[in-house]
Design an enzyme around this catalytic site. Structure first.
Site, PDB file in Angstrom:
ATOM      1  N   TYR A 186       0.860  -1.303  -0.012  1.00  0.00           N
ATOM      2  CA  TYR A 186       0.115   0.073  -0.087  1.00  0.00           C
ATOM      3  C   TYR A 186       0.819   1.304   0.091  1.00  0.00           C
ATOM      4  O   TYR A 186       0.290   2.317  -0.324  1.00  0.00           O
ATOM      5  CB  TYR A 186      -1.020  -0.076   1.095  1.00  0.00           C
ATOM      6  CG  TYR A 186      -2.083  -1.073   1.242  1.00  0.00           C
ATOM      7  CD1 TYR A 186      -2.261  -1.850   0.156  1.00  0.00           C
ATOM      8  CD2 TYR A 186      -2.739  -1.311   2.304  1.00  0.00           C
ATOM      9  CE1 TYR A 186      -3.246  -2.816   0.027  1.00  0.00           C
ATOM     10  CE2 TYR A 186      -3.854  -2.335   2.309  1.00  0.00           C
ATOM     11  CZ  TYR A 186      -4.013  -3.126   1.194  1.00  0.00           C
ATOM     12  OH  TYR A 186      -5.036  -4.099   1.163  1.00  0.00           O
TER      13      TYR A 186
ATOM     14  N   LYS B 172       3.459 -15.518   2.210  1.00  0.00           N
ATOM     15  CA  LYS B 172       3.320 -16.055   1.132  1.00  0.00           C
ATOM     16  C   LYS B 172       4.900 -16.418   0.660  1.00  0.00           C
ATOM     17  O   LYS B 172       5.402 -16.090  -0.257  1.00  0.00           O
ATOM     18  CB  LYS B 172       2.482 -15.193   0.138  1.00  0.00           C
ATOM     19  CG  LYS B 172       2.377 -15.872  -1.334  1.00  0.00           C
ATOM     20  CD  LYS B 172       1.228 -16.941  -1.061  1.00  0.00           C
ATOM     21  CE  LYS B 172       1.088 -17.709  -2.518  1.00  0.00           C
ATOM     22  NZ  LYS B 172       0.035 -18.738  -2.233  1.00  0.00           N
TER      23      LYS B 172
ATOM     24  N   ASP C 230      -3.172 -18.154   1.582  1.00  0.00           N
ATOM     25  CA  ASP C 230      -4.442 -18.646   1.180  1.00  0.00           C
ATOM     26  C   ASP C 230      -5.132 -19.888   2.060  1.00  0.00           C
ATOM     27  O   ASP C 230      -5.919 -19.856   2.163  1.00  0.00           O
ATOM     28  CB  ASP C 230      -4.096 -19.264  -0.266  1.00  0.00           C
ATOM     29  CG  ASP C 230      -2.601 -19.990  -0.493  1.00  0.00           C
ATOM     30  OD1 ASP C 230      -1.808 -19.637   0.742  1.00  0.00           O
ATOM     31  OD2 ASP C 230      -2.114 -20.546  -1.395  1.00  0.00           O
TER      32      ASP C 230
ATOM     33  N   ASP D  97      -5.204  -6.698   6.306  1.00  0.00           N
ATOM     34  CA  ASP D  97      -6.398  -5.946   5.755  1.00  0.00           C
ATOM     35  C   ASP D  97      -7.599  -6.921   5.670  1.00  0.00           C
ATOM     36  O   ASP D  97      -8.658  -6.839   6.133  1.00  0.00           O
ATOM     37  CB  ASP D  97      -6.117  -4.878   4.466  1.00  0.00           C
ATOM     38  CG  ASP D  97      -7.095  -4.247   4.168  1.00  0.00           C
ATOM     39  OD1 ASP D  97      -8.240  -3.739   4.911  1.00  0.00           O
ATOM     40  OD2 ASP D  97      -6.953  -3.347   3.245  1.00  0.00           O
TER      41      ASP D  97
ATOM     42  N   ASP E 237     -10.821  -8.368   8.425  1.00  0.00           N
ATOM     43  CA  ASP E 237     -12.138  -8.103   7.870  1.00  0.00           C
ATOM     44  C   ASP E 237     -12.791  -9.723   8.118  1.00  0.00           C
ATOM     45  O   ASP E 237     -14.018  -9.850   8.544  1.00  0.00           O
ATOM     46  CB  ASP E 237     -12.653  -7.671   6.563  1.00  0.00           C
ATOM     47  CG  ASP E 237     -12.500  -6.114   6.664  1.00  0.00           C
ATOM     48  OD1 ASP E 237     -12.286  -5.671   7.547  1.00  0.00           O
ATOM     49  OD2 ASP E 237     -12.980  -5.530   5.795  1.00  0.00           O
TER      50      ASP E 237
END
Ligand code: NAD
Length: 354
Positions: free
Chosen positions: A142, A189, A221, A245, A249
């Site tokens: 980001y 990852k 994943d 992020d 959620d």
């Protein structure tokens, strides 16, 4: 202990719920012999109305001069037509960056009394869900270099981390785990991304400093599947900005109760900003309907992480559990036939149980 707390009630239900958190904090202060000095700060829509901008320099300076910040929520339809830079939400970004908060804690807890609100089956949540997502907040993709090729046919974003950035948040995760079930899962990852391999290397090197904490690793994943298949396997989930992020959620949705979830944004010292994860709910503002529990639990996190007052934090969390067990329900968490209490009564009931 003397505590200087900046209150940022904000807009919508913000003032309603912050008032109840203060009621509970005052109760803790008198029971445990602490002194709290509050300073109220305008931010968000209310600041736009008064000063024309979502966060003034004075407001930021007042926040900086405190030991911790407790925030309600900002925003609402009145300010929706304003351009991006002038919107109330800019106050949150201004506070987070102005205060140097790089670490975000998002707990996800399912209370047995509210288990029906979870979209997951009883057989899955029956083992209990009490996890903490620790998300890096100021680095990664980001904030990395981004751009387009000259012909506009290609675009790129860069995920970049330094050992320093990883170390400082990993310490926060290990320290939080010491107060919990002493288990950190680093989610990354690392089979594909070089930055993830640096995360593994750095976090593994730090682990021996916390011999009581178990560290394991999971690809992102797989973690997104495990969160809905067996959330009880997680205690502290440590991860970089974008993965955090998304996973935070996902984790909050499995609890099903947005009015119950708190968050904390921290930096290297003990300073932190604490807030519910929900918004300003303008549809129910000022009507004594809003659920104040997320903000009350944010105040508990503040006592734990900014003031190291573990007993006091637990006293608040136990009071919330006890109120729920006794059938105290605001409208959003009540099922048919249950008696509904207002925001103030909910705060009073929790305060009385401290
Ligand atoms: P919201 O979280 O405010 O509301 C979503 C739904 O949940 C609404 O029906 C609301 O009534 C309900 N709800 C939320 N909190 C509740 C509580 N404590 N008790 C009972 N019910 C509750 O999200 P939204 O409607 O998308 O956004 C409303 C405003 O809040 C917007 O201006 C948005 O930009 C802002 N917002 C602010 C923050 C923040 O300050 N951190 C976060 C998200 C949204």
């Amino acid at each position: 202990m003397d505590m200087k707390i900046a209150l940022v009630p904000g807009d919508g239900i913000g003032p309603d719920i912050v008032e109840e958190a203060v009621r509970v904090l005052d109760r803790v202060a008198s029971k445990f012999g602490h002194d709290i000095e509050y300073k109220e700060i305008d931010a968000g829509g209310i600041s736009i109305d008064k000063y024309g901008i979502p966060l003034t320099e004075d407001a930021l300076e007042s926040a900086k001069a405190s030991d911790a910040v407790l925030l309600g929520a900002v925003g609402g339809p009145r300010w929706d037509s304003l351009p991006g830079a002038k919107r109330p939400e800019k106050a949150l970004l201004g506070l987070r960056s102005g205060l140097g908060l790089f670490c975000n804690f998002r707990p996800a807890v399912i209370y047995p009394e509210l288990a029906d609100a979870s979209p997951l089956k009883d057989s899955i949540i029956g083992k209990g869900v009490d996890l903490l997502v620790v998300r890096e907040l100021t680095g990664g993709i980001y904030f990395g270099e981004r751009g387009r090729s000259d012909d506009g046919e290609e675009a790129y974003d860069t995920m970049r981390y330094s050992r320093m950035e990883i170390t400082r948040i990993a310490r926060k995760a290990f320290e939080a785990a010491m107060l919990r079930k002493r288990h950190v899962t680093l989610v990354d990852k690392a089979n594909v991304l070089e930055s993830s391999r640096l995360w593994r290397e750095t976090v593994s090197a730090l682990a021996p400093s916390y011999p009581d904490v178990t560290l394991d690793f999971m690809y992102v994943d797989n973690a997104s599947m495990q969160l809905v298949q067996d959330p009880s396997r997680f205690d502290v989930v440590l991860t970089e900005n974008m993965f955090g992020d998304i996973l935070s959620d996902e984790a909050s949705m499995i609890t099903g109760s947005i009015g119950m979830l708190s968050s904390a944004s921290l930096r290297e010292d003990s300073f932190g900003m604490y807030e519910p994860i929900h918004g300003s709910a303008p549809d129910i503002a000022g009507q004594d309907i809003a659920n104040p529990i997320a903000t009350i639990l944010s105040a508990a996190s503040m006592l734990r992480y900014s003031f190291s007052l573990e007993k006091e934090a637990e006293a608040i969390e136990d009071a919330v559990k006890s109120a729920l067990a006794d059938g105290i329900r605001t409208r959003d968490i009540a099922v048919e036939g249950e008696k509904i209490v207002g925001t103030k009564e909910c705060g009073r009931e929790i305060g009385e149980r401290i």
